[in-house]
Design an enzyme around this catalytic site. Structure first.
Site, PDB file in Angstrom:
ATOM      1  N   LEU A 186       0.822  -1.196   0.000  1.00 15.54           N
ATOM      2  CA  LEU A 186       0.000   0.000   0.000  1.00 15.54           C
ATOM      3  C   LEU A 186       0.867   1.261   0.000  1.00 15.54           C
ATOM      4  CD1 LEU A 186      -3.303   0.485   1.830  1.00 15.54           C
ATOM      5  CD2 LEU A 186      -1.563   2.221   2.123  1.00 15.54           C
TER       6      LEU A 186
ATOM      7  N   GLN B 200       2.360   1.740  -3.424  1.00 13.61           N
ATOM      8  CA  GLN B 200       1.386   2.274  -4.372  1.00 13.61           C
ATOM      9  C   GLN B 200       1.105   3.753  -4.095  1.00 13.61           C
ATOM     10  OE1 GLN B 200      -0.131   1.243  -7.060  1.00 13.61           O
ATOM     11  NE2 GLN B 200      -1.621   2.913  -7.247  1.00 13.61           N
ATOM     12  N   GLU B 201       1.021   4.120  -2.847  1.00 10.66           N
ATOM     13  CA  GLU B 201       0.653   5.485  -2.482  1.00 10.66           C
ATOM     14  C   GLU B 201       1.742   6.496  -2.805  1.00 10.66           C
ATOM     15  OE1 GLU B 201      -1.970   6.942  -1.496  1.00 10.66           O
ATOM     16  OE2 GLU B 201      -3.341   5.397  -0.777  1.00 10.66           O
ATOM     17  N   SER B 202       2.981   6.199  -2.437  1.00 12.03           N
ATOM     18  CA  SER B 202       4.032   7.231  -2.500  1.00 12.03           C
ATOM     19  C   SER B 202       5.311   6.797  -3.183  1.00 12.03           C
ATOM     20  CB  SER B 202       4.388   7.672  -1.074  1.00 12.03           C
ATOM     21  OG  SER B 202       5.008   6.604  -0.361  1.00 12.03           O
TER      22      SER B 202
ATOM     23  N   TYR C 153      -6.170   0.752  -8.329  1.00  6.83           N
ATOM     24  CA  TYR C 153      -5.497   0.849  -7.033  1.00  6.83           C
ATOM     25  C   TYR C 153      -5.617  -0.466  -6.268  1.00  6.83           C
ATOM     26  CZ  TYR C 153      -4.524   2.706  -2.315  1.00  6.83           C
ATOM     27  OH  TYR C 153      -4.019   2.934  -1.058  1.00  6.83           O
TER      28      TYR C 153
END
Length: 727
Positions: free
Chosen positions: A584, A587-589, A696
């Site tokens: 996660l 994927q986010e940053s 996502y």
């Protein structure tokens, strides 16, 4: 026997090699490499004819010919071996030389760093004499251009003209040169120094106001026709241009270049873009009764598509009128697709529409007809206008069938897809999955799953789970990059600047340098750049460089294991799967602890400040200010707690919790209400209405499989309970 031509040059080459070993730098290894590689072509050019000559000219018996050939082959093998040894020696020497050069540079920069800081401090304090003295001692320092820029940008142009020209020429690839050029152009524009503006303007500057000002400079220096022609292209767009263009547009208007017909073109663009303020401004250019009448009818139809029934509203024929008619049909299709279709069939006979416009209209009609249950009308449209429907439409239609649980219709729909789409892993998976859901667990279905399970993607991992495979396939393939390749790239001026900027904490400037340099790299250079960024522990740049290079198979570089100790503490506390949480954050940053999204989310797990405050208050986590979200430990503490809240809210289901983390829990509640617990888990994922959230969820689950591999975990992307639960 006559000496072979290769030996005539191999002997001096051997001496050159000895020279390199004994003398060192006086015999450059790069020359040796060039010579060695050049001998390959030379050897083949000389040797190939000799292979034929014995067979054509010799009168000796066959055994003698065979012996000569064998002897020649042995000579060639020996020569090739020598050549390979020489090439290896040359490469080794080059690598050693480069490594030595890097060490020397690093030692030199280590000594120069305090001087650079002293120079910056001197300039900040107004001690120009000390600054200039220090600057001259730092000519070889990578950040010398930054010192020069800081000095030159405050100097009068007349006094520093030659220094400025030299700076822009010498450091044209550096972002600071772009900054100085823009600063100069702004100064010249304010002073109306048009010739200087023209001389210093660079068309590579992607800046609309400067483009307008350059045309204004051309106008004032006598190139009026060219200036006006370019200015009209800048003016005739569907949005307001920056204020820096106002002066040019006034000149064009005063010269009579903005005709009523041209204003009408821009007016229609503004209306179609629903920029009514711009449209009202443009009405001032429409003076004649014809154009004022057109404008009134145009806006009326745009705001009330039902006026399409007035077939005499637009007796004129033009591209602009065709555009507003198509626009109105698309609007009416949202509420009454059958009436819109009837109007469309009439207007197609009266007006000309380009292919893109027709595709947009038919897509709008088909979507609404489908939503209203008229599948037959949709099938007829798709059959009659098949060439106009895009990949997006076909995939939208298949997702509708998945959302309905219409597995037979899905099989038929996939079978009618263009061949390229049928071969897409997504639709191969769904063909096999629909067959399984219909009880057709055939050998072909199993073969499809086995083929997909060899791939490293969401559908491959899902297929692997249906086969109960023990391990996922990673398809890991490290790039063919050597340390010498990385060392060579690191010595480029731009890369040296990046390294020093990062050392001094000038991260914004470092990112600009990196972006400017990598934007002009070829794919193979980007792969090397990614390895260099990994060496620097600048992992988010490694990830983005690999994405830009489209090199997907190096999962070590693309999925680094970072901040593990922080993640492990929190996942144990909250009973979370470590691979999923790392996936996660990836994927986010992309593990950039300092990133801020356009929406304002911050840090590793991309928390919105309001969400962070809410979570901290609810769970009594110490948290005072937004800046704390850039602290990896605090960000992970709050982010994992928020994910734990989502898991608790959605019954420990990772699919729903992950979707809620991205789109918000209220949207997930709404989507669950729509599906009413009737969809298999993978069908629910595939039909998430937001494409961003759909991708996502699939990415996070797939990335979790890769992190399970990295962490030597047997964690599956979904549990048996999650796969059994209908959503």
């Amino acid at each position: 026997m006559t000496m072979h031509p290769f030996r005539k040059i191999i002997q001096p080459l051997s001496k050159l090699t000895i020279c390199v070993y004994r003398v060192g730098l006086s015999c450059t290894p790069w020359l040796l490499i060039a010579l060695a590689t050049g001998f390959v072509a030379f050897t083949h050019a000389e040797a190939e004819p000799s292979l034929l000559q014995p067979a054509l000219e010799s009168t000796q018996p066959a055994p003698q010919i065979t012996q000569q050939q064998r002897q020649l082959e042995q000579e060639q093998e020996q020569e090739q071996k020598i050549l390979q040894e020489l090439e290896a020696q040359a490469q080794l020497i080059a690598a050693q030389q480069l490594e030595k050069q890097l060490q020397q540079l690093q030692q030199q920069h280590l000594r120069q760093r305090p001087q650079y800081r002293a120079a910056v401090d001197a300039l900040r304090e107004g001690d120009t004499a000390s600054f200039l003295q220090l600057k001259e001692q730092l000519i070889t320092y990578p950040l010398f251009p930054y010192l020069e820029y800081e000095y030159l940008k405050h100097q009068p142009y007349a006094a520093a003209r030659e220094d400025i020209k030299a700076f822009l020429q010498n450091y044209n690839d550096a972002p600071v040169a772009r900054s100085l050029r823009i600063s100069l152009l702004n100064s010249f524009y304010r002073q109306q120094r048009w010739t200087e503006f023209r001389n210093y303007y660079d068309p590579e500057l992607n800046h609309t106001a400067l483009k307008c000002q350059f045309q204004e400079a051309l106008y004032h220096t006598g190139v009026k026709d060219q200036s006006i022609a370019a200015g009209l292209k800048l003016w005739n767009v569907d949005k307001s241009q920056p204020s820096g263009c106002d002066s040019l547009f006034k000149l064009m208007s005063k010269a009579g270049a903005i005709t009523e017909a041209l204003a009408w073109q821009r007016y229609t663009k503004a209306v179609l873009a629903h920029r009514y303020d711009l449209a009202r401004y443009l009405e001032s250019f429409l003076k004649s009764a014809r154009y004022t009448s057109l404008a009134q009818r145009y806006v009326s139809l745009d705001r009330n598509p039902n006026l399409l029934g007035n077939r005499d509203l637009f007796p004129e024929r033009s591209a602009e009128i065709s555009a507003v008619i198509a626009h109105a049909v698309r609007h009416q299709a949202k509420n009454d697709p059958r009436k819109a279709l009837a109007h469309w069939e009439h207007y197609q006979q009266q007006h000309l529409f380009d292919v893109a416009t027709r595709a947009d209209v038919y897509t709008a009609l088909a979507r609404t007809l489908y939503d209203q249950g008229d599948a037959l009308a949709v099938a007829q449209l798709v059959d009659q206008q098949s060439e106009l429907f895009t990949v997006d439409f076909h995939e939208w239609r298949l997702r509708k069938l998945i959302g309905e649980g219409n597995w037979r219709g899905l099989l038929s729909g996939i079978e009618t897809l263009p061949q390229a789409l049928q071969e897409d892993p997504r639709w191969q998976y769904w063909y096999a999955r629909a067959s399984s859901l219909l009880g057709k667990n055939t050998q072909a279905t199993q073969e499809t799953y086995r083929a997909l399970a060899q791939r490293r993607n969401f559908y491959g991992f899902m297929a692997s789970d249906w086969l109960d495979n023990k391990n996922y396939q990673m398809e890991h393939k490290p790039p063919p990059v050597s340390n010498t390749d990385i060392d060579a790239l690191s010595t480029l001026p731009a890369m040296l600047r990046v390294q020093e900027l990062r050392y001094h904490g000038l991260l914004t400037e470092a990112h600009r340098e990196w972006r400017a340099s990598t934007n002009i790299m070829r794919e193979e250079q980007l792969v090397v750049a990614a390895q260099l960024a990994t060496r620097w522990q600048w992992h988010h740049q490694s990830i983005f460089a690999m994405i830009k290079a489209s090199y997907w198979d190096d999962i070590d570089t693309r999925f680094p294991v970072l901040y593990r100790e922080y993640f492990e503490d929190r996942v144990q506390q909250h009973q979370l799967p470590l691979p999923l949480i790392m996936a996660l954050a990836r994927q986010e940053s992309a593990f950039n602890a300092g990133v801020v999204s356009p929406a304002g989310a911050r840090g590793l797990m991309q928390l919105m400040p309001a969400t962070a405050r809410f979570v901290a208050k609810q769970h009594k986590i110490p948290y005072k200010k937004t800046a704390e979200l850039f602290n990896p430990a605090k960000n992970i503490e709050l982010g994992t707690q928020y994910y734990r809240d989502m898991l608790s809210r959605f019954g420990e289901n990772r699919i729903l919790a992950t979707a809620a983390y991205n789109a918000g829990p209220h949207r997930v509640d709404r989507w669950l209400s729509t599906s009413a617990g009737k969809l298999p888990f993978d069908a629910w994922i595939e039909t998430i209405p937001f494409k961003e959230t759909r991708n996502y969820v699939q990415n996070v689950l797939a990335f979790s499989a890769i992190y399970s591999h990295h962490l030597n975990s047997n964690e599956r992307i979904l549990s048996a309970a999650e796969r059994k639960r209908a959503l």
